[in-house]
Write an enzyme that holds these catalytic residues in place. Structure first.
Site, PDB file in Angstrom:
ATOM      1  N   SER A   1      -0.814  -1.378  -9.220  1.00 22.77           N
ATOM      2  CA  SER A   1      -1.740  -0.620  -8.368  1.00 22.77           C
ATOM      3  C   SER A   1      -3.154  -0.697  -8.903  1.00 22.77           C
ATOM      4  O   SER A   1      -3.367  -0.677 -10.117  1.00 22.77           O
ATOM      5  CB  SER A   1      -1.313   0.845  -8.329  1.00 22.77           C
ATOM      6  OG  SER A   1      -2.325   1.625  -7.732  1.00 22.77           O
TER       7      SER A   1
ATOM      8  N   ARG B   1      -6.139   0.765  -6.429  1.00 25.39           N
ATOM      9  CA  ARG B   1      -6.641   1.933  -5.706  1.00 25.39           C
ATOM     10  C   ARG B   1      -5.853   3.214  -5.985  1.00 25.39           C
ATOM     11  O   ARG B   1      -6.435   4.274  -6.216  1.00 25.39           O
ATOM     12  CB  ARG B   1      -6.617   1.691  -4.179  1.00 25.39           C
ATOM     13  CG  ARG B   1      -7.774   0.903  -3.652  1.00 25.39           C
ATOM     14  CD  ARG B   1      -7.310   0.014  -2.538  1.00 25.39           C
ATOM     15  NE  ARG B   1      -6.409  -0.975  -3.105  1.00 25.39           N
ATOM     16  CZ  ARG B   1      -6.823  -2.129  -3.635  1.00 25.39           C
ATOM     17  NH1 ARG B   1      -8.076  -2.444  -3.627  1.00 25.39           N
ATOM     18  NH2 ARG B   1      -5.963  -2.979  -4.196  1.00 25.39           N
ATOM     19  N   THR B   2      -4.536   3.119  -5.931  1.00 26.75           N
ATOM     20  CA  THR B   2      -3.721   4.337  -6.011  1.00 26.75           C
ATOM     21  C   THR B   2      -3.863   4.992  -7.377  1.00 26.75           C
ATOM     22  O   THR B   2      -4.102   6.192  -7.486  1.00 26.75           O
ATOM     23  CB  THR B   2      -2.262   4.010  -5.679  1.00 26.75           C
ATOM     24  OG1 THR B   2      -2.253   3.407  -4.383  1.00 26.75           O
ATOM     25  CG2 THR B   2      -1.393   5.249  -5.679  1.00 26.75           C
TER      26      THR B   2
ATOM     27  N   ARG C   1       5.031   6.117  -7.274  1.00 25.67           N
ATOM     28  CA  ARG C   1       5.058   4.854  -6.517  1.00 25.67           C
ATOM     29  C   ARG C   1       6.335   4.134  -6.942  1.00 25.67           C
ATOM     30  O   ARG C   1       6.440   3.656  -8.091  1.00 25.67           O
ATOM     31  CB  ARG C   1       3.826   4.006  -6.814  1.00 25.67           C
ATOM     32  CG  ARG C   1       3.991   2.576  -6.344  1.00 25.67           C
ATOM     33  CD  ARG C   1       2.712   1.779  -6.381  1.00 25.67           C
ATOM     34  NE  ARG C   1       1.844   2.142  -5.284  1.00 25.67           N
ATOM     35  CZ  ARG C   1       0.779   1.432  -4.890  1.00 25.67           C
ATOM     36  NH1 ARG C   1       0.463   0.317  -5.515  1.00 25.67           N
ATOM     37  NH2 ARG C   1       0.042   1.829  -3.875  1.00 25.67           N
TER      38      ARG C   1
ATOM     39  N   HIS D   1       3.882   4.499   3.133  1.00 26.99           N
ATOM     40  CA  HIS D   1       2.681   4.693   2.298  1.00 26.99           C
ATOM     41  C   HIS D   1       1.823   5.767   2.972  1.00 26.99           C
ATOM     42  O   HIS D   1       0.736   5.485   3.491  1.00 26.99           O
ATOM     43  CB  HIS D   1       1.931   3.362   2.190  1.00 26.99           C
ATOM     44  CG  HIS D   1       0.935   3.288   1.063  1.00 26.99           C
ATOM     45  ND1 HIS D   1       0.713   4.316   0.180  1.00 26.99           N
ATOM     46  CD2 HIS D   1       0.088   2.279   0.686  1.00 26.99           C
ATOM     47  CE1 HIS D   1      -0.219   3.950  -0.694  1.00 26.99           C
ATOM     48  NE2 HIS D   1      -0.609   2.728  -0.413  1.00 26.99           N
TER      49      HIS D   1
ATOM     50  N   GLN E   1      -2.023   6.353   2.232  1.00 25.29           N
ATOM     51  CA  GLN E   1      -2.879   5.294   2.752  1.00 25.29           C
ATOM     52  C   GLN E   1      -3.249   5.559   4.212  1.00 25.29           C
ATOM     53  O   GLN E   1      -4.427   5.478   4.591  1.00 25.29           O
ATOM     54  CB  GLN E   1      -2.153   3.945   2.635  1.00 25.29           C
ATOM     55  CG  GLN E   1      -2.952   2.776   3.186  1.00 25.29           C
ATOM     56  CD  GLN E   1      -4.190   2.496   2.361  1.00 25.29           C
ATOM     57  OE1 GLN E   1      -4.100   2.282   1.167  1.00 25.29           O
ATOM     58  NE2 GLN E   1      -5.361   2.485   2.990  1.00 25.29           N
TER      59      GLN E   1
ATOM     60  N   ASN F   1       5.890  -1.146   5.178  1.00 23.76           N
ATOM     61  CA  ASN F   1       5.693   0.268   4.821  1.00 23.76           C
ATOM     62  C   ASN F   1       4.438   0.882   5.464  1.00 23.76           C
ATOM     63  O   ASN F   1       4.430   2.063   5.821  1.00 23.76           O
ATOM     64  CB  ASN F   1       5.674   0.452   3.293  1.00 23.76           C
ATOM     65  CG  ASN F   1       4.872  -0.605   2.541  1.00 23.76           C
ATOM     66  OD1 ASN F   1       4.147  -1.412   3.131  1.00 23.76           O
ATOM     67  ND2 ASN F   1       5.007  -0.612   1.227  1.00 23.76           N
TER      68      ASN F   1
ATOM     69  N   ASP G   1      -2.272  -6.232   6.826  1.00 26.11           N
ATOM     70  CA  ASP G   1      -1.817  -6.053   5.440  1.00 26.11           C
ATOM     71  C   ASP G   1      -1.184  -7.384   5.019  1.00 26.11           C
ATOM     72  O   ASP G   1      -0.941  -8.257   5.856  1.00 26.11           O
ATOM     73  CB  ASP G   1      -0.791  -4.896   5.385  1.00 26.11           C
ATOM     74  CG  ASP G   1      -0.296  -4.593   3.973  1.00 26.11           C
ATOM     75  OD1 ASP G   1      -0.957  -5.003   2.992  1.00 26.11           O
ATOM     76  OD2 ASP G   1       0.768  -3.944   3.843  1.00 26.11           O
TER      77      ASP G   1
ATOM     78  N   MET H   1       4.721  -6.028  -2.293  1.00 29.12           N
ATOM     79  CA  MET H   1       5.226  -5.980  -3.675  1.00 29.12           C
ATOM     80  C   MET H   1       6.759  -5.938  -3.625  1.00 29.12           C
ATOM     81  O   MET H   1       7.328  -5.184  -2.836  1.00 29.12           O
ATOM     82  CB  MET H   1       4.676  -4.750  -4.389  1.00 29.12           C
ATOM     83  CG  MET H   1       3.181  -4.836  -4.617  1.00 29.12           C
ATOM     84  SD  MET H   1       2.506  -3.380  -5.443  1.00 29.12           S
ATOM     85  CE  MET H   1       2.235  -2.260  -4.062  1.00 29.12           C
TER      86      MET H   1
ATOM     87  N   CYS I   1      -5.453  -2.060   4.045  1.00 32.65           N
ATOM     88  CA  CYS I   1      -5.188  -1.132   2.935  1.00 32.65           C
ATOM     89  C   CYS I   1      -5.635  -1.721   1.601  1.00 32.65           C
ATOM     90  O   CYS I   1      -5.902  -0.979   0.661  1.00 32.65           O
ATOM     91  CB  CYS I   1      -3.708  -0.773   2.910  1.00 32.65           C
ATOM     92  SG  CYS I   1      -2.617  -2.207   2.818  1.00 32.65           S
TER      93      CYS I   1
ATOM     94  N   ARG J   1      -9.221   7.101   0.145  1.00 38.31           N
ATOM     95  CA  ARG J   1      -7.937   7.389  -0.514  1.00 38.31           C
ATOM     96  C   ARG J   1      -8.113   8.607  -1.418  1.00 38.31           C
ATOM     97  O   ARG J   1      -7.303   9.539  -1.390  1.00 38.31           O
ATOM     98  CB  ARG J   1      -7.475   6.177  -1.346  1.00 38.31           C
ATOM     99  CG  ARG J   1      -6.921   5.010  -0.534  1.00 38.31           C
ATOM    100  CD  ARG J   1      -5.610   5.347   0.126  1.00 38.31           C
ATOM    101  NE  ARG J   1      -4.602   5.771  -0.822  1.00 38.31           N
ATOM    102  CZ  ARG J   1      -3.858   4.951  -1.572  1.00 38.31           C
ATOM    103  NH1 ARG J   1      -3.981   3.643  -1.450  1.00 38.31           N
ATOM    104  NH2 ARG J   1      -2.951   5.434  -2.407  1.00 38.31           N
TER     105      ARG J   1
HETATM  106  N1  NVA Z   1       2.565  -3.472   2.013  1.00 43.45           N
HETATM  107  C1  NVA Z   1       1.869  -3.540   0.740  1.00 43.45           C
HETATM  108  C2  NVA Z   1       0.907  -2.414   0.616  1.00 43.45           C
HETATM  109  C3  NVA Z   1       0.098  -2.422  -0.645  1.00 43.45           C
HETATM  110  C4  NVA Z   1      -0.844  -1.270  -0.750  1.00 43.45           C
HETATM  111  C5  NVA Z   1       2.898  -3.500  -0.381  1.00 43.45           C
HETATM  112  O1  NVA Z   1       3.838  -2.702  -0.287  1.00 43.45           O
HETATM  113  O2  NVA Z   1       2.769  -4.287  -1.314  1.00 43.45           O
HETATM  114  N1   CP Z   2      -3.877   0.273  -0.986  1.00 44.28           N
HETATM  115  C1   CP Z   2      -3.236   0.473  -2.148  1.00 44.28           C
HETATM  116  O1   CP Z   2      -2.309   1.299  -2.253  1.00 44.28           O
HETATM  117  O2   CP Z   2      -3.702  -0.280  -3.195  1.00 44.28           O
HETATM  118  P1   CP Z   2      -3.044  -0.428  -4.619  1.00 44.28           P
HETATM  119  O3   CP Z   2      -1.709  -1.099  -4.432  1.00 44.28           O
HETATM  120  O4   CP Z   2      -3.990  -1.271  -5.424  1.00 44.28           O
HETATM  121  O5   CP Z   2      -2.855   0.935  -5.200  1.00 44.28           O
END
Ligand code: NVA
Ligand code: CP
Length: 305
Positions: free
Chosen positions: A52, A54-55, A103, A130, A133, A161, A222, A227, A262, A290
């Site tokens: 992560s 941003r989060t 997360r 999410h 977000q 998500n 997105d 991930m 996002c 955020r």
């Molecule tokens: N759909 C993406 C969002 C990342 C913020 C993920 O889950 O990797």
């Molecule tokens: N948008 C978002 O959640 O970014 P990160 O995966 O970098 O936290």
């Protein structure tokens, strides 16, 4: 009864709208330099099993700005569900910390975490959704448009998500939501059904980005491989050809359409450089929001506002 925020639908429509108003107020307070420290003396545990930017930064910085202290627990620290049962770590952390942010991969793990924790739990992304977000996204849209009336949001890409959270939001505030995705990459069927059955918003799941984009107020995309799915990337590239947000898609949308993502973005795949750097792009306001919306979500589940 403690409060959790695991899905947007954990809040009522009134609470969702109130969160947006409170977020603007708390954002203004912080920007004015006012000393606002409702979390003084409190601590928050942040469990991350995925990467992560941003989060982590927004939760840690936001909680600090509100007077609290956040403890970062990375993928190798707790190894939740493997080194230790979810229900055990839930009760252990509850003895040290006032709030848990998590997360996780498996959505069932966050449900179990919340079930066993004695303190509020906030969802910072699972494979299923999410919610923080999409609360930041709708705040950003409201700030830029000035209102949420007659809103058409068009998401182009993987039914992941992010989409599940948009579908949850559509059960709390009315708008027209269109998801244009490849045939085998549709969002969660139960979540689509719940959104349609709620009857508040108009929901279209279709497979033609150019048609979907027509008259859109917001174009959203997105990554094509989230991930945990990065090993599928090569295969996915074949299926997502034609689902890129580019100038042609933006030209089909309303002339004042906003572009949201996002982030992180894979430029040149789901979105072109020109769109993300273009006139309608608000991706950095979205990233900033955020923190502001999460501050209020934390205050609400902690019973502070
Ligand atoms: N759909 C993406 C969002 C990342 C913020 C993920 O889950 O990797
Ligand atoms: N948008 C978002 O959640 O970014 P990160 O995966 O970098 O936290």
């Amino acid at each position: 009864m403690k409060r959790d925020f695991l899905h947007i639908t954990d809040f009522t429509s009134a609470e969702v709208l109130e969160t947006l108003e409170n977020a603007k107020e708390v954002k203004a307070k912080l920007k004015s330099g006012e000393n606002y420290t409702p979390f003084k003396g409190r601590s928050m545990a942040m469990i991350f099993t995925k990467p992560s930017a941003r989060t982590r930064i927004s939760f840690e910085t936001g909680f600090y700005r509100l007077g609290g202290h956040a403890v970062y627990l990375g993928p190798s620290d707790i190894d939740i569900g493997k080194r230790e049962a979810v229900k055990d770590i839930a009760r252990v952390i509850s003895r040290y910390n006032d709030i848990i942010m998590a997360r996780l991969f498996d959505h069932n793990h966050i449900l179990e975490l919340a079930d066993y924790a004695d303190v509020p739990v906030i969802n910072a992304l699972t494979d299923y959704n999410h919610p923080c977000q999409i609360m930041a996204d709708i705040l950003t849209i409201q700030e830029h448009r000035g209102h949420l009336e007659d809103l058409k949001v068009v998401y182009i890409g993987d039914g992941n998500n992010i989409v599940n959270s948009w579908l949850r939001l559509s059960q709390r505030i009315p708008f027209h939501f269109v998801c244009a995705c490849p045939e085998n990459y549709t969002p969660d069927a139960d979540t689509v059904k719940a959104a349609q059955d709620a009857g508040l918003s108009t929901i279209d799941i279709q497979h033609d980005p150019a048609i979907a984009a027509q008259k859109a107020d917001v174009i959203y995309t997105d990554v094509w491989a989230s991930m945990g799915q990065k090993h599928e990337k090569e295969d996915r590239l074949k299926h997502f050809k034609g689902f890129q947000v580019n100038e042609t898609i933006m030209a089909a949308a309303d002339e004042n359409a906003l572009f949201l993502h996002c982030l992180p973005a894979e430029r040149g795949l789901e979105v072109t450089d020109t769109v993300i750097e273009g006139r309608g792009s608000v991706v950095f306001d979205e990233a900033e929001n955020r923190m502001h919306v999460q501050n209020v979500l934390l205050l609400k589940i902690a019973g502070e506002i």
